[in-house]
Design a protein around this motif. Structure first.
Motif, mmCIF file in Angstrom:
data_model
loop_
_atom_site.group_PDB
_atom_site.id
_atom_site.type_symbol
_atom_site.label_atom_id
_atom_site.label_comp_id
_atom_site.label_asym_id
_atom_site.label_seq_id
_atom_site.Cartn_x
_atom_site.Cartn_y
_atom_site.Cartn_z
ATOM 1 N N VAL A 1 0.838 -1.194 0.000
ATOM 2 C CA VAL A 1 0.000 0.000 0.000
ATOM 3 C C VAL A 1 0.877 1.249 0.000
ATOM 4 O O VAL A 1 0.626 2.211 -0.731
ATOM 5 C CB VAL A 1 -0.951 -0.004 1.217
ATOM 6 N N LEU A 2 1.952 1.227 0.803
ATOM 7 C CA LEU A 2 2.884 2.363 0.821
ATOM 8 C C LEU A 2 3.609 2.500 -0.506
ATOM 9 O O LEU A 2 3.805 3.606 -1.008
ATOM 10 C CB LEU A 2 3.893 2.191 1.949
ATOM 11 N N ARG A 3 4.023 1.363 -1.091
ATOM 12 C CA ARG A 3 4.776 1.432 -2.357
ATOM 13 C C ARG A 3 3.930 2.028 -3.468
ATOM 14 O O ARG A 3 4.437 2.739 -4.331
ATOM 15 C CB ARG A 3 5.291 0.047 -2.746
ATOM 16 N N THR A 4 2.618 1.749 -3.469
ATOM 17 C CA THR A 4 1.755 2.328 -4.502
ATOM 18 C C THR A 4 1.654 3.846 -4.356
ATOM 19 O O THR A 4 1.244 4.528 -5.290
ATOM 20 C CB THR A 4 0.334 1.730 -4.450
ATOM 21 N N ARG A 5 2.022 4.354 -3.193
ATOM 22 C CA ARG A 5 1.987 5.797 -2.946
ATOM 23 C C ARG A 5 3.383 6.417 -3.032
ATOM 24 O O ARG A 5 3.605 7.514 -2.541
ATOM 25 C CB ARG A 5 1.350 6.070 -1.578
ATOM 26 N N GLY A 6 4.309 5.671 -3.628
ATOM 27 C CA GLY A 6 5.633 6.220 -3.885
ATOM 28 C C GLY A 6 6.617 6.109 -2.742
ATOM 29 O O GLY A 6 7.686 6.716 -2.786
ATOM 30 N N VAL A 7 6.295 5.335 -1.701
ATOM 31 C CA VAL A 7 7.187 5.177 -0.556
ATOM 32 C C VAL A 7 7.860 3.805 -0.648
ATOM 33 O O VAL A 7 7.183 2.779 -0.755
ATOM 34 C CB VAL A 7 6.408 5.287 0.777
ATOM 35 N N ALA A 8 9.190 3.783 -0.596
ATOM 36 C CA ALA A 8 9.947 2.532 -0.766
ATOM 37 C C ALA A 8 9.910 1.726 0.527
ATOM 38 O O ALA A 8 10.855 1.714 1.320
ATOM 39 C CB ALA A 8 11.384 2.833 -1.164
ATOM 40 N N ALA A 9 8.798 1.035 0.757
ATOM 41 C CA ALA A 9 8.599 0.298 2.007
ATOM 42 C C ALA A 9 8.903 -1.183 1.837
ATOM 43 O O ALA A 9 8.811 -1.742 0.744
ATOM 44 C CB ALA A 9 7.148 0.471 2.475
ATOM 45 N N THR A 10 9.253 -1.814 2.948
ATOM 46 C CA THR A 10 9.457 -3.255 2.976
ATOM 47 C C THR A 10 8.882 -3.775 4.284
ATOM 48 O O THR A 10 8.424 -2.997 5.132
ATOM 49 C CB THR A 10 10.957 -3.608 2.840
ATOM 50 N N THR A 11 8.888 -5.081 4.489
ATOM 51 C CA THR A 11 8.319 -5.643 5.714
ATOM 52 C C THR A 11 9.356 -5.657 6.831
ATOM 53 O O THR A 11 10.563 -5.663 6.589
ATOM 54 C CB THR A 11 7.812 -7.082 5.497
ATOM 55 N N ILE A 12 8.860 -5.672 8.053
ATOM 56 C CA ILE A 12 9.746 -5.766 9.208
ATOM 57 C C ILE A 12 10.583 -7.032 9.123
ATOM 58 O O ILE A 12 11.797 -7.017 9.371
ATOM 59 C CB ILE A 12 8.926 -5.736 10.513
ATOM 60 N N HIS A 13 9.953 -8.130 8.742
ATOM 61 C CA HIS A 13 10.676 -9.397 8.655
ATOM 62 C C HIS A 13 11.802 -9.317 7.637
ATOM 63 O O HIS A 13 12.907 -9.805 7.869
ATOM 64 C CB HIS A 13 9.726 -10.540 8.289
ATOM 65 N N ARG A 14 11.524 -8.687 6.492
ATOM 66 C CA ARG A 14 12.525 -8.627 5.429
ATOM 67 C C ARG A 14 13.755 -7.823 5.856
ATOM 68 O O ARG A 14 14.860 -8.097 5.414
ATOM 69 C CB ARG A 14 11.896 -8.006 4.177
ATOM 70 N N ILE A 15 13.568 -6.846 6.745
ATOM 71 C CA ILE A 15 14.695 -6.029 7.162
ATOM 72 C C ILE A 15 15.500 -6.731 8.256
ATOM 73 O O ILE A 15 16.662 -6.388 8.502
ATOM 74 C CB ILE A 15 14.220 -4.627 7.634
ATOM 75 N N LEU A 16 14.897 -7.707 8.939
ATOM 76 C CA LEU A 16 15.612 -8.450 9.972
ATOM 77 C C LEU A 16 16.596 -9.449 9.373
ATOM 78 O O LEU A 16 17.513 -9.910 10.050
ATOM 79 C CB LEU A 16 14.627 -9.183 10.888
ATOM 80 N N TYR A 17 16.382 -9.814 8.113
ATOM 81 C CA TYR A 17 17.240 -10.787 7.444
ATOM 82 C C TYR A 17 17.803 -10.165 6.173
ATOM 83 O O TYR A 17 17.090 -9.480 5.446
ATOM 84 C CB TYR A 17 16.461 -12.061 7.108
ATOM 85 N N THR A 18 19.067 -10.409 5.912
ATOM 86 C CA THR A 18 19.709 -9.830 4.741
ATOM 87 C C THR A 18 20.065 -10.921 3.747
ATOM 88 O O THR A 18 20.497 -12.010 4.144
ATOM 89 C CB THR A 18 20.978 -9.052 5.129
ATOM 90 N N PRO A 19 19.919 -10.655 2.447
ATOM 91 C CA PRO A 19 20.248 -11.668 1.445
ATOM 92 C C PRO A 19 21.753 -11.790 1.252
ATOM 93 O O PRO A 19 22.493 -10.807 1.346
ATOM 94 C CB PRO A 19 19.562 -11.135 0.176
ATOM 95 N N LEU A 20 22.198 -12.996 0.975
ATOM 96 C CA LEU A 20 23.599 -13.258 0.644
ATOM 97 C C LEU A 20 23.691 -13.444 -0.868
ATOM 98 O O LEU A 20 23.145 -14.398 -1.418
ATOM 99 C CB LEU A 20 24.087 -14.521 1.363
ATOM 100 N N TYR A 21 24.365 -12.510 -1.533
ATOM 101 C CA TYR A 21 24.467 -12.533 -2.990
ATOM 102 C C TYR A 21 25.695 -13.344 -3.434
ATOM 103 O O TYR A 21 26.735 -13.324 -2.764
ATOM 104 C CB TYR A 21 24.595 -11.104 -3.539
ATOM 105 N N ASP A 22 25.547 -14.021 -4.555
ATOM 106 C CA ASP A 22 26.698 -14.629 -5.206
ATOM 107 C C ASP A 22 27.709 -13.515 -5.505
ATOM 108 O O ASP A 22 27.329 -12.431 -5.965
ATOM 109 C CB ASP A 22 26.239 -15.297 -6.505
#
Length: 511
Positions: free
Chosen positions: A102-123
């Motif tokens: 809902v925030l992203r549709t209004r131009g705000v770069a939002a993510t979930t709390i869970h997604r910010i607690l974990y970081t991706p490991l890139y090749d």
């Protein structure tokens, strides 16, 4: 700076100035667009609270814009570049994928709390590309199969428009499993955090966020339902008065909005359920954004669940929905809505759990079933609101049956993501979500009013009604009878975006 304070109401301007003071004390001056290196420690927690229509989202968006102008980087959760000592960051969070979208549709770069607690490991090879995309490195010379210079040009052009590394790499013909090796729990604290829909937070989540963010700003609605087992209180209730800023309704932003008129009418202590329903009837006579419906619309249930109070009502409506679409007892029809009820995996499969949750399959996620996966027990799914919505995962689907303790299980893997049917949901679980059209099952709210329950000094039926009707973005359907209208067409998935190469868990990645 270019943030137009003149557009704010008086209380919005006061709140903006108060947040600016907190940020300035933390080394970020949004009025002068200047930053200084972050100092470790500190506890700057602030709450901005207000009912629907008070302009919380507008204020959040303006603050995010001001931080960007000051040179503060937004952490999206999809990729985090190498940290610099002088780098200042902000993360804009919501409790669920739907609320973040809902925030992203209004131009705000939002993510979930869970997604910010974990970081991706890139090749490592793809990390070079990611660092180039975010502006920290020169264009890399890569020798990866199928990744041409033209593909890199497409990725770069995409990133200039949408600040998403996975989205940019997807335009180059890649999918998440190509460049993400796994996920790890965040070890280092972050910087500034904005949390929308903070009325949904429980105390443990709030404490976790305060540990990660030395500067934390909560945006919440005090009229919503408090988290279960929290005695009707919300995490911002315990903040001292100077750290709670109250916004009031901004009439010029929601002129002639009958749904918000009804929501704010619920604050009248003398208002009875019968009087409130009469107000809905009157609104329906003069405005097509409020509809008095005698039947639940089965077509609408496929994408916008009926909102109810009682579990028994929810189960009966789901059973009626499946029956009217002639869904088989032994399986699901493509297009049926599901609700993630958690990930059922043992501790030794923690990596798989993180992988699924990072892709949006967290408890409460709304999902559309697309069809069976490549192996028994797997489902192809569309996760509503997730940045990369299409996944395939081992699934345990439970269809509850009226007056029976054990659910019907059309199919199931030995372990994986568990789902309930999502054609009807409780109002509690609907918090944080919005839909263009919302159906509210009025007989359940009448039952809540007759029960006489009080929550934090307010009749429960009023809190339920407030949350339910404010889920509607455009149109409210107030359903008055125990009836279900037959669908006008078969279930379909054609309304969902279908990427060329949806993510698939491979056999090596699956227990």
């Amino acid at each position: 700076m270019s943030v137009p304070l003149i557009q704010f109401s008086e209380d919005q301007a006061d709140a903006f100035d108060r947040v600016a003071d907190v940020l300035r004390s933390a080394g970020v001056d949004i009025e002068e667009s200047m930053t200084t290196p972050r100092v470790e420690g500190g506890d700057n927690a602030l709450a901005i609270i207000g009912k629907a229509g008070s302009g919380k989202t507008m204020l959040l968006a303006r603050l995010a814009e001001a931080l960007a102008e000051a040179g503060v980087d937004t952490i999206s959760g999809d990729y985090e570049s190498r940290r610099r000592k002088d780098r200042r960051t902000v993360a804009i969070l919501a409790p669920t994928n739907k609320a973040a979208s809902v925030l992203r549709t209004r131009g705000v770069a939002a993510t979930t709390i869970h997604r910010i607690l974990y970081t991706p490991l890139y090749d490592p090879e793809y990390e070079k590309i990611a660092e180039w995309l975010v502006g920290n490195a020169d264009r890399p010379e890569v020798e990866l199969e199928g990744l041409t210079d033209l593909a890199l040009d497409r990725a770069f052009a995409f990133y200039q428009q949408v600040k998403s590394v996975p989205g940019a790499l997807a335009t180059a013909g890649l999918k998440g499993s190509d460049f993400i090796l796994g996920w790890k729990r965040r070890e280092d604290p972050l910087d500034i955090g904005f949390v929308d829909e903070s009325s949904m937070l429980d105390k443990r989540q709030f404490d976790d966020l305060k540990e990660i963010f030395p500067t934390l700003v909560l945006f919440g609605d005090p009229a919503q339902l408090a988290p279960v087992n929290q005695s009707g209180s919300m995490v911002f209730d315990d903040l001292p008065a100077p750290r709670k800023l109250i916004l009031h309704r901004i009439h010029r932003q929601d002129q002639d909005n009958p749904i918000l008129d009804l929501a704010h009418a619920l604050s009248d202590d003398s208002l009875s359920f019968e009087a409130f329903e009469s107000m809905i009837e009157d609104a329906a006579k003069t405005d097509d954004r409020v509809i008095l419906a005698e039947r639940v619309d089965a077509d609408m249930m496929a994408r916008s669940p009926v909102l109810v109070w009682r579990n028994a009502t929810r189960i009966r409506l789901i059973h009626a929905f499946r029956a009217t679409f002639e869904a088989p007892a032994e399986g699901l029809l493509p297009g049926e809505p599901l609700l993630c009820d958690g990930i059922e995996l043992p501790l030794k499969h923690r990596k798989k759990r993180l992988d699924l949750e990072a892709r949006g399959l967290i408890k409460g996620a709304q999902v559309i079933y697309l069809g069976p996966g490549r192996r028994a027990g797997f489902s192809r799914l569309h996760v509503i609101g997730a940045p990369e919505p299409q996944v395939s995962a081992a699934s345990i689907v439970k269809i509850e049956i009226p007056d029976e303790e054990e659910p019907q299980i059309p199919f199931a893997a030995n372990m994986g993501a568990a789902f309930l049917h999502g054609a009807a949901v409780t109002i509690h679980k609907a918090q944080g979500s919005q839909w263009p059209d919302v159906q509210v099952f009025a007989p359940d709210l009448y039952a809540a009013s007759r029960a006489g329950r009080i929550e934090a000094g307010i009749p429960l039926w009023k809190r339920l009604a407030y949350v339910a009707i404010t889920r509607a973005e455009n149109r409210l359907h107030w359903v008055t009878r125990y009836r279900l209208a037959r669908p006008t067409a078969p279930l379909t998935t054609t309304d969902l975006q279908q990427p060329a190469a949806p993510f698939e868990l491979t056999s090596e990645e699956t227990p």
